[in-house]
Write a protein that holds these residues in place. Structure first.
Motif, mmCIF file in Angstrom:
data_model
loop_
_atom_site.group_PDB
_atom_site.id
_atom_site.type_symbol
_atom_site.label_atom_id
_atom_site.label_comp_id
_atom_site.label_asym_id
_atom_site.label_seq_id
_atom_site.Cartn_x
_atom_site.Cartn_y
_atom_site.Cartn_z
ATOM 1 N N ARG A 21 0.816 -1.213 0.000
ATOM 2 C CA ARG A 21 0.000 0.000 0.000
ATOM 3 C C ARG A 21 0.848 1.261 0.000
ATOM 4 N NH1 ARG A 21 -5.525 0.493 1.341
ATOM 5 N NH2 ARG A 21 -5.435 -1.563 0.403
ATOM 6 N N GLU A 22 1.908 1.269 0.807
ATOM 7 C CA GLU A 22 2.727 2.475 0.900
ATOM 8 C C GLU A 22 3.399 2.833 -0.434
ATOM 9 O OE1 GLU A 22 5.235 -1.055 1.671
ATOM 10 O OE2 GLU A 22 3.307 -0.418 2.469
ATOM 11 N N ARG A 23 3.548 1.858 -1.310
ATOM 12 C CA ARG A 23 4.138 2.094 -2.633
ATOM 13 C C ARG A 23 3.077 2.152 -3.727
ATOM 14 N NH1 ARG A 23 8.282 -2.253 -3.829
ATOM 15 N NH2 ARG A 23 8.751 -0.874 -5.561
ATOM 16 N N GLY A 24 1.829 1.867 -3.378
ATOM 17 C CA GLY A 24 0.765 1.854 -4.369
ATOM 18 C C GLY A 24 0.912 0.714 -5.355
ATOM 19 N N LEU A 25 1.327 -0.446 -4.848
ATOM 20 C CA LEU A 25 1.537 -1.608 -5.711
ATOM 21 C C LEU A 25 0.870 -2.849 -5.136
ATOM 22 C CD1 LEU A 25 5.360 -1.332 -6.505
ATOM 23 C CD2 LEU A 25 3.473 -0.821 -8.062
ATOM 24 N N LEU A 26 0.289 -3.608 -6.022
ATOM 25 C CA LEU A 26 -0.143 -4.962 -5.721
ATOM 26 C C LEU A 26 0.822 -5.814 -6.533
ATOM 27 C CD1 LEU A 26 -2.339 -6.440 -4.126
ATOM 28 C CD2 LEU A 26 -3.659 -6.542 -6.244
ATOM 29 N N ASP A 31 9.822 -16.585 -5.996
ATOM 30 C CA ASP A 31 11.227 -16.759 -5.603
ATOM 31 C C ASP A 31 11.903 -15.425 -5.293
ATOM 32 O OD1 ASP A 31 10.988 -19.527 -6.012
ATOM 33 O OD2 ASP A 31 11.489 -19.317 -8.133
ATOM 34 N N GLY A 32 11.186 -14.540 -4.595
ATOM 35 C CA GLY A 32 11.748 -13.271 -4.182
ATOM 36 C C GLY A 32 11.815 -12.209 -5.270
ATOM 37 N N GLU A 33 11.347 -12.531 -6.459
ATOM 38 C CA GLU A 33 11.391 -11.604 -7.586
ATOM 39 C C GLU A 33 9.980 -11.140 -7.934
ATOM 40 O OE1 GLU A 33 12.325 -11.851 -12.393
ATOM 41 O OE2 GLU A 33 12.685 -13.597 -11.131
ATOM 42 N N THR A 34 9.829 -9.850 -8.206
ATOM 43 C CA THR A 34 8.540 -9.337 -8.645
ATOM 44 C C THR A 34 8.348 -9.709 -10.107
ATOM 45 O OG1 THR A 34 8.604 -7.500 -7.087
ATOM 46 C CG2 THR A 34 7.124 -7.267 -8.964
ATOM 47 N N VAL A 35 7.274 -10.463 -10.394
ATOM 48 C CA VAL A 35 7.020 -10.925 -11.761
ATOM 49 C C VAL A 35 5.833 -10.212 -12.398
ATOM 50 C CG1 VAL A 35 8.113 -13.174 -11.364
ATOM 51 C CG2 VAL A 35 5.653 -12.898 -10.942
ATOM 52 N N GLY A 36 5.084 -9.451 -11.586
ATOM 53 C CA GLY A 36 3.966 -8.689 -12.104
ATOM 54 C C GLY A 36 3.476 -7.724 -11.051
ATOM 55 N N ARG A 37 2.748 -6.680 -11.509
ATOM 56 C CA ARG A 37 2.255 -5.703 -10.545
ATOM 57 C C ARG A 37 1.124 -4.883 -11.142
ATOM 58 N NH1 ARG A 37 6.906 -4.610 -12.640
ATOM 59 N NH2 ARG A 37 7.303 -2.672 -13.727
ATOM 60 N N VAL A 38 0.271 -4.418 -10.257
ATOM 61 C CA VAL A 38 -0.742 -3.424 -10.592
ATOM 62 C C VAL A 38 -0.379 -2.184 -9.792
ATOM 63 C CG1 VAL A 38 -3.168 -2.738 -10.377
ATOM 64 C CG2 VAL A 38 -2.595 -5.068 -11.071
ATOM 65 N N GLN A 39 -0.185 -1.086 -10.482
ATOM 66 C CA GLN A 39 0.049 0.185 -9.811
ATOM 67 C C GLN A 39 -1.313 0.809 -9.554
ATOM 68 O OE1 GLN A 39 2.764 2.799 -11.836
ATOM 69 N NE2 GLN A 39 2.144 4.550 -10.607
ATOM 70 N N TYR A 40 -1.524 1.326 -8.341
ATOM 71 C CA TYR A 40 -2.815 1.914 -7.989
ATOM 72 C C TYR A 40 -2.605 3.037 -6.996
ATOM 73 C CZ TYR A 40 -2.763 -0.510 -3.475
ATOM 74 O OH TYR A 40 -2.431 -0.948 -2.222
ATOM 75 N N PHE A 41 -3.650 3.818 -6.801
ATOM 76 C CA PHE A 41 -3.645 4.791 -5.718
ATOM 77 C C PHE A 41 -4.986 4.722 -5.011
ATOM 78 C CE2 PHE A 41 -5.071 7.358 -9.336
ATOM 79 C CZ PHE A 41 -6.107 8.125 -8.824
ATOM 80 N N GLY A 69 -4.354 -11.476 -14.530
ATOM 81 C CA GLY A 69 -5.723 -11.749 -14.104
ATOM 82 C C GLY A 69 -5.807 -11.999 -12.609
ATOM 83 N N SER A 70 -4.832 -12.694 -12.057
ATOM 84 C CA SER A 70 -4.814 -12.937 -10.610
ATOM 85 C C SER A 70 -4.621 -11.644 -9.845
ATOM 86 C CB SER A 70 -3.707 -13.930 -10.262
ATOM 87 O OG SER A 70 -4.019 -15.197 -10.782
ATOM 88 N N LEU A 71 -3.809 -10.752 -10.383
ATOM 89 C CA LEU A 71 -3.623 -9.446 -9.740
ATOM 90 C C LEU A 71 -4.923 -8.642 -9.766
ATOM 91 C CD1 LEU A 71 -0.092 -8.589 -11.130
ATOM 92 C CD2 LEU A 71 -0.688 -8.725 -8.707
ATOM 93 N N ALA A 72 -5.607 -8.639 -10.899
ATOM 94 C CA ALA A 72 -6.879 -7.913 -11.000
ATOM 95 C C ALA A 72 -7.898 -8.499 -10.026
ATOM 96 C CB ALA A 72 -7.412 -7.965 -12.435
ATOM 97 N N ARG A 73 -7.986 -9.814 -9.975
ATOM 98 C CA ARG A 73 -8.922 -10.480 -9.061
ATOM 99 C C ARG A 73 -8.606 -10.102 -7.617
ATOM 100 N NH1 ARG A 73 -8.943 -15.209 -11.161
ATOM 101 N NH2 ARG A 73 -11.074 -15.064 -11.921
ATOM 102 N N GLU A 74 -7.344 -10.116 -7.250
ATOM 103 C CA GLU A 74 -6.970 -9.781 -5.878
ATOM 104 C C GLU A 74 -7.225 -8.310 -5.578
ATOM 105 O OE1 GLU A 74 -5.746 -9.904 -1.938
ATOM 106 O OE2 GLU A 74 -6.558 -11.419 -3.285
ATOM 107 N N LEU A 75 -7.053 -7.414 -6.551
ATOM 108 C CA LEU A 75 -7.351 -5.999 -6.325
ATOM 109 C C LEU A 75 -8.825 -5.827 -5.968
ATOM 110 C CD1 LEU A 75 -6.147 -3.098 -6.435
ATOM 111 C CD2 LEU A 75 -7.105 -2.976 -8.748
ATOM 112 N N TYR A 76 -9.715 -6.498 -6.703
ATOM 113 C CA TYR A 76 -11.145 -6.417 -6.395
ATOM 114 C C TYR A 76 -11.458 -7.066 -5.045
ATOM 115 C CZ TYR A 76 -12.690 -4.207 -10.660
ATOM 116 O OH TYR A 76 -12.909 -3.284 -11.658
#
Length: 126
Positions: A21-26, A31-41, A69-76
């Motif tokens: 939340r503090e970075r506005g990212l989902l 394995d410790g690496e960011t493989v996808g993200r949704v930027q939001y505010f 799609g999993s990121l979008a689902r989790e955002l909702y």
């Protein structure tokens, strides 16, 4: 910060989705690496707040695995848990919401207008 292993159409072993939340990212991490993200505010209004999705990215090596799609689902799901709406200004999240109306209720028009105004007033949100 919350951690969630969502259910999705395609199995994604060992992917964690975290709200930063503090970075506005989902973020989707493997394995410790960011493989996808949704930027939001967060749009904070007296009548109703919203999570405003502005951009979705999946690293090229991880495309086609259902991560976006999993990121979008989790955002909702995150918004629902917090009693917030989602305003999908991101084209991917907007298309996902159209395909999943049972999981992605539309935001009231006044929230969409307010989110668009907030983004126009502060392009750094994108």
């Amino acid at each position: 910060m919350s951690t969630h292993r969502p259910s999705q159409e395609r199995p994604m072993s060992d992917i964690d989705i975290r709200d930063e939340r503090e970075r506005g990212l989902l973020s989707a991490r493997q394995d410790g690496e960011t493989v996808g993200r949704v930027q939001y505010f967060v749009l904070d209004r007296e009548s109703q707040g919203a999570l405003v999705a502005v951009h979705t990215v999946v690293e090229p090596a991880h495309e086609g695995k259902g991560i976006a799609g999993s990121l979008a689902r989790e955002l909702y799901a995150l918004a629902a848990r917090e009693g917030l709406a989602v305003v999908p200004l991101c084209s991917f999240v907007a298309r996902w919401a159209e395909r999943h109306p049972g999981e992605a209720p539309p935001a009231p028009r006044e929230l969409v207008n307010a989110a668009e105004e907030a983004l126009a007033a502060d392009p750094e949100k994108w």
